[in-house]
Design a protein around this motif. Structure first.
Motif, PDB file in Angstrom:
ATOM      1  N   ALA A  21       1.143  -1.423  -0.459  1.00 43.97           N
ATOM      2  CA  ALA A  21      -0.174  -0.234  -0.044  1.00 43.97           C
ATOM      3  C   ALA A  21       0.831   1.203  -0.092  1.00 43.97           C
ATOM      4  CB  ALA A  21      -0.979  -0.206   1.293  1.00 43.97           C
ATOM      5  N   VAL A  40      -9.218   4.061  -0.118  1.00 47.75           N
ATOM      6  CA  VAL A  40      -8.546   3.417   0.012  1.00 47.75           C
ATOM      7  C   VAL A  40      -8.846   2.699  -1.611  1.00 47.75           C
ATOM      8  CG1 VAL A  40      -7.110   0.722   0.041  1.00 47.75           C
ATOM      9  CG2 VAL A  40      -7.836   2.194   1.253  1.00 47.75           C
ATOM     10  N   GLU A  42      -7.821   0.411  -4.949  1.00 50.43           N
ATOM     11  CA  GLU A  42      -7.030  -1.081  -5.794  1.00 50.43           C
ATOM     12  C   GLU A  42      -5.806  -0.401  -6.938  1.00 50.43           C
ATOM     13  OE1 GLU A  42      -6.715  -6.358  -5.227  1.00 50.43           O
ATOM     14  OE2 GLU A  42      -8.942  -4.913  -6.013  1.00 50.43           O
ATOM     15  N   ARG A  71      -1.477  -6.599  -7.549  1.00 54.02           N
ATOM     16  CA  ARG A  71      -2.156  -5.467  -6.607  1.00 54.02           C
ATOM     17  C   ARG A  71      -1.456  -4.714  -5.626  1.00 54.02           C
ATOM     18  NH1 ARG A  71      -5.330  -9.658  -3.816  1.00 54.02           N
ATOM     19  NH2 ARG A  71      -7.083  -8.919  -5.210  1.00 54.02           N
ATOM     20  N   PHE A  73      -2.260  -1.241  -3.129  1.00 56.75           N
ATOM     21  CA  PHE A  73      -3.413  -0.409  -2.763  1.00 56.75           C
ATOM     22  C   PHE A  73      -2.627   0.862  -3.049  1.00 56.75           C
ATOM     23  CE2 PHE A  73      -4.548  -4.375  -1.483  1.00 56.75           C
ATOM     24  CZ  PHE A  73      -6.258  -4.362  -1.612  1.00 56.75           C
ATOM     25  N   SER A  86      -7.645   4.589   6.467  1.00 54.13           N
ATOM     26  CA  SER A  86      -7.388   3.889   5.136  1.00 54.13           C
ATOM     27  C   SER A  86      -6.820   2.315   5.498  1.00 54.13           C
ATOM     28  CB  SER A  86      -7.005   4.923   4.188  1.00 54.13           C
ATOM     29  OG  SER A  86      -8.156   6.027   3.644  1.00 54.13           O
ATOM     30  N   LEU A  90      -7.568  -1.507   5.517  1.00 49.27           N
ATOM     31  CA  LEU A  90      -6.653  -2.356   5.057  1.00 49.27           C
ATOM     32  C   LEU A  90      -6.330  -3.375   5.887  1.00 49.27           C
ATOM     33  CD1 LEU A  90      -4.334  -0.251   3.429  1.00 49.27           C
ATOM     34  CD2 LEU A  90      -5.495  -2.309   2.142  1.00 49.27           C
TER      35      LEU A  90
END
Length: 176
Positions: A21, A40, A42, A71, A73, A86, A90
């Motif tokens: 992230a 957030v 993706e 992926r 974030f 956020s 997560l």
């Protein structure tokens, strides 16, 4: 975000689950990244966007091309309360048991009274958001010693701050 990649890959090689992230500088609404939580988004390998600056998508593409989950974030920049929400999302969504904040420089360890602070707003926002999480492991890694000189950071201050952390027993140092 890219500065943390060696740590992330090392953890993945050890069989750990890793969620990447980033407190993003990307204009998320100008991308095809999907909002998945409060603040957030993706980014995936196929998350296109009209803008040139989209490192999260490039990283997702790179990861996918090497057999990892594609992926990444993106946490929309905002105040501490928004960023904290956020991080909390997560942590709860992924069952996170540890956070490693990685600064692609050293200004994350500035205390506020130094002559040059680099990018303190983003750093302190992330620190406060991570601190508020109820997870057993919270670490900070500063990589790229010297890179913050263009922001006016005096690296002697960084070394003084590391020495102060070492005296408190809070400096983990280097490991092999």
């Amino acid at each position: 975000m890219l500065s943390g990649l060696p740590i992330a890959l090392s953890l993945l090689e050890r069989g750990q689950q890793v969620i990447l992230a980033n407190l993003t500088f990307t204009a998320v609404t100008r991308t095809a990244a999907v909002q998945v939580g409060p603040g957030v988004f993706e980014a995936r390998a196929d998350s296109g966007g009209a803008q040139r600056y989209f490192p999260e998508q490039h990283l997702a593409e790179w990861l996918g091309g090497r057999g990892y989950a594609d992926r990444v974030f993106m946490i929309r920049k905002g105040g501490t309360k928004a960023v904290r929400a956020s991080y909390r999302w997560l942590a709860e969504e992924w069952g996170i048991d540890g956070v490693v904040l990685v600064d692609g420089g050293t200004d994350l360890l500035m205390t506020g009274d130094e002559a040059g602070l680099g990018t303190p707003v983003e750093d302190i926002t992330s620190l406060l958001a991570a601190q508020a999480l109820d997870v057993p492991v919270k670490l900070v890694a500063c990589v790229g010693f010297g890179i913050d000189a263009h922001h006016g950071v005096c690296h002697a201050h960084f070394l003084e701050n590391v020495a102060a952390l070492a005296k408190l027993g809070a400096y983990q140092g280097f490991s092999h």
